[in-house]
Design a protein around this motif. Sequence first.
Motif, PDB file in Angstrom:
ATOM      1  N   PRO A 138       8.561  20.306  -6.728  1.00  0.00           N
ATOM      2  CA  PRO A 138       9.246  19.198  -5.815  1.00  0.00           C
ATOM      3  C   PRO A 138       8.689  17.794  -6.558  1.00  0.00           C
ATOM      4  O   PRO A 138       7.559  17.738  -7.084  1.00  0.00           O
ATOM      5  N   VAL A 139       9.558  16.802  -6.526  1.00  0.00           N
ATOM      6  CA  VAL A 139       9.015  15.487  -7.028  1.00  0.00           C
ATOM      7  C   VAL A 139       8.695  14.540  -5.986  1.00  0.00           C
ATOM      8  O   VAL A 139       9.722  14.390  -5.052  1.00  0.00           O
ATOM      9  N   ARG A 140       7.447  14.182  -5.658  1.00  0.00           N
ATOM     10  CA  ARG A 140       7.221  13.329  -4.568  1.00  0.00           C
ATOM     11  C   ARG A 140       7.581  11.705  -4.950  1.00  0.00           C
ATOM     12  O   ARG A 140       7.285  11.291  -5.833  1.00  0.00           O
ATOM     13  N   ARG A 141       8.022  11.157  -3.675  1.00  0.00           N
ATOM     14  CA  ARG A 141       8.189   9.874  -3.950  1.00  0.00           C
ATOM     15  C   ARG A 141       7.165   9.176  -3.922  1.00  0.00           C
ATOM     16  O   ARG A 141       6.230   9.256  -3.241  1.00  0.00           O
ATOM     17  N   ASN A 142       7.043   7.929  -4.547  1.00  0.00           N
ATOM     18  CA  ASN A 142       6.074   6.972  -4.544  1.00  0.00           C
ATOM     19  C   ASN A 142       5.705   6.521  -3.250  1.00  0.00           C
ATOM     20  O   ASN A 142       6.415   6.093  -2.184  1.00  0.00           O
ATOM     21  N   PRO A 143       4.217   6.800  -2.675  1.00  0.00           N
ATOM     22  CA  PRO A 143       3.951   6.759  -1.382  1.00  0.00           C
ATOM     23  C   PRO A 143       3.525   5.285  -1.046  1.00  0.00           C
ATOM     24  O   PRO A 143       3.584   5.012   0.135  1.00  0.00           O
ATOM     25  N   TYR A 144       3.446   4.314  -1.893  1.00  0.00           N
ATOM     26  CA  TYR A 144       3.300   2.952  -1.424  1.00  0.00           C
ATOM     27  C   TYR A 144       4.563   2.024  -1.384  1.00  0.00           C
ATOM     28  O   TYR A 144       5.478   2.120  -1.920  1.00  0.00           O
ATOM     29  N   THR A 145       4.489   1.245  -0.165  1.00  0.00           N
ATOM     30  CA  THR A 145       5.724   0.809   0.109  1.00  0.00           C
ATOM     31  C   THR A 145       5.452  -0.769   0.110  1.00  0.00           C
ATOM     32  O   THR A 145       4.575  -1.343   0.557  1.00  0.00           O
ATOM     33  N   VAL A 146       6.407  -1.393  -0.640  1.00  0.00           N
ATOM     34  CA  VAL A 146       6.404  -2.857  -1.065  1.00  0.00           C
ATOM     35  C   VAL A 146       7.671  -3.549  -0.960  1.00  0.00           C
ATOM     36  O   VAL A 146       7.890  -4.769  -0.713  1.00  0.00           O
ATOM     37  N   VAL A 147       8.829  -2.725  -0.608  1.00  0.00           N
ATOM     38  CA  VAL A 147      10.188  -3.281  -0.506  1.00  0.00           C
ATOM     39  C   VAL A 147      10.597  -3.204   1.072  1.00  0.00           C
ATOM     40  O   VAL A 147      11.672  -3.941   1.230  1.00  0.00           O
ATOM     41  N   TYR A 197      -1.360   0.179   7.828  1.00  0.00           N
ATOM     42  CA  TYR A 197      -2.596   0.273   7.839  1.00  0.00           C
ATOM     43  C   TYR A 197      -3.563  -1.112   8.366  1.00  0.00           C
ATOM     44  O   TYR A 197      -3.157  -2.344   8.031  1.00  0.00           O
ATOM     45  N   GLY A 198      -4.436  -0.942   9.067  1.00  0.00           N
ATOM     46  CA  GLY A 198      -5.412  -2.136   9.515  1.00  0.00           C
ATOM     47  C   GLY A 198      -4.660  -2.927  10.793  1.00  0.00           C
ATOM     48  O   GLY A 198      -3.711  -2.403  11.232  1.00  0.00           O
ATOM     49  N   ARG A 199      -5.127  -3.981  11.074  1.00  0.00           N
ATOM     50  CA  ARG A 199      -4.685  -4.831  12.167  1.00  0.00           C
ATOM     51  C   ARG A 199      -4.540  -4.178  13.538  1.00  0.00           C
ATOM     52  O   ARG A 199      -4.234  -4.965  14.352  1.00  0.00           O
ATOM     53  N   SER A 249      -9.524  -0.499   5.865  1.00  0.00           N
ATOM     54  CA  SER A 249      -8.147  -0.575   5.877  1.00  0.00           C
ATOM     55  C   SER A 249      -7.431  -0.304   4.228  1.00  0.00           C
ATOM     56  O   SER A 249      -6.633   0.504   4.171  1.00  0.00           O
ATOM     57  N   THR A 250      -8.364  -1.005   3.422  1.00  0.00           N
ATOM     58  CA  THR A 250      -7.685  -1.309   2.121  1.00  0.00           C
ATOM     59  C   THR A 250      -7.959   0.099   1.414  1.00  0.00           C
ATOM     60  O   THR A 250      -7.106   0.578   0.687  1.00  0.00           O
ATOM     61  N   GLN A 251      -9.119   0.663   1.712  1.00  0.00           N
ATOM     62  CA  GLN A 251      -9.477   1.881   0.986  1.00  0.00           C
ATOM     63  C   GLN A 251      -8.377   2.973   1.737  1.00  0.00           C
ATOM     64  O   GLN A 251      -7.979   3.980   0.705  1.00  0.00           O
ATOM     65  N   ALA A 252      -8.308   2.876   2.876  1.00  0.00           N
ATOM     66  CA  ALA A 252      -7.535   4.181   3.531  1.00  0.00           C
ATOM     67  C   ALA A 252      -5.978   4.065   2.853  1.00  0.00           C
ATOM     68  O   ALA A 252      -5.408   4.768   2.624  1.00  0.00           O
ATOM     69  N   MET A 253      -5.553   2.747   2.727  1.00  0.00           N
ATOM     70  CA  MET A 253      -4.349   2.301   2.092  1.00  0.00           C
ATOM     71  C   MET A 253      -4.160   2.804   0.599  1.00  0.00           C
ATOM     72  O   MET A 253      -3.171   3.682   0.342  1.00  0.00           O
ATOM     73  N   GLN A 266      -3.165   8.202   5.843  1.00  0.00           N
ATOM     74  CA  GLN A 266      -2.699   8.344   6.870  1.00  0.00           C
ATOM     75  C   GLN A 266      -1.348   9.461   6.595  1.00  0.00           C
ATOM     76  O   GLN A 266      -0.494   9.579   7.612  1.00  0.00           O
ATOM     77  N   ASN A 267      -1.099   9.601   5.206  1.00  0.00           N
ATOM     78  CA  ASN A 267       0.067  10.267   4.625  1.00  0.00           C
ATOM     79  C   ASN A 267      -0.335  11.639   4.645  1.00  0.00           C
ATOM     80  O   ASN A 267      -1.357  11.979   4.492  1.00  0.00           O
TER      81      ASN A 267
END
Length: 297
Positions: free
Chosen positions: A58-67, A76-78, A260-264, A269-270
């Motif tokens: 399986p090809v995993r989707r990019n876990p980072y979200t910027v869009v 994360y955080g806040r 929170s930055t390190q966790a991201m 949480q993924n």
Amino acid sequence: GEKSEEAQRLLESRIDKLGGTTNFGGSVAVFSAMEEAELLVGHTVIERAIMSGLPPRPVRRNPYTVVRPMRGSEHYGRKKLIEYLLTVQDSATWVVGTHRMGKTSLLRQVEWSILQGKNVTYVPLYWDIRACESAEDLANALFSSINDEADRFRSFGIDQLSFHNADIIHSLQYLQQALSKQGKQLLLLIDEAEALVTVARQNPIVLTRIRHSMQSGEFRTIMTATKNLIQLNDLMRKTISAPFLSGFRLVNLWKLDLESTQAMIIQQQNEYQVEVSAKLIAEIIAHTNGHPYLTQF
């Protein structure tokens, strides 16, 4: 050959499931850049697997979200900030932050947290006004927001059609009155509030009424904007005696804290965490200074 054609058919099937289209005389088309990259990689993985007789991995989707806004496990955080926004004494708050600092994600996470049952007092309504240039635009955007959450308000006996072509102030008052009968309070989450500057230039009177409604204490307002919103104070000086933003609690939206930055970065949480060395994490933070968009980008 036959195996290559089979790989092509498998990839076409993957694309169809995502709602895309294919043109294998040239290249994959009509998806986001992220999906296109994933599918092109997926094509190579599938084709090699077929050639070797092994099942494709399986090809995993990019876990980072910027869009898109982040909420739930993607956010994360806040946590302390959200708790503060929901408990501060002032009924109206302006969260000021620079571009891409996570203002929309913050509002969506506030909404998500409440809907998860972590706060039973408020009923949230996300109101995006970024494209609004007039009082009519504001009213239409408010109706659209209510209509998007029709099921949420229907559970309180509120029919979204009652707000069609309705005045902004009337809509807000009606919402709060209907909710208060059931022991609830409206939480208005206004995104891209800089649009109020444009509206104020055309119709300062309606801005005066909106301000009065927000600061009445009948419902709670959290609005996000860059520092450009301060222009409202000068534009409204002739209409109201006090500065427009007087009475709004000002909260700065800063960078994410170190934890929170390190966790991201490792997507703690993924379901699938990312393996990143301590050295690389330190380099990323050194370059991005905990800015949520840059950290993921």
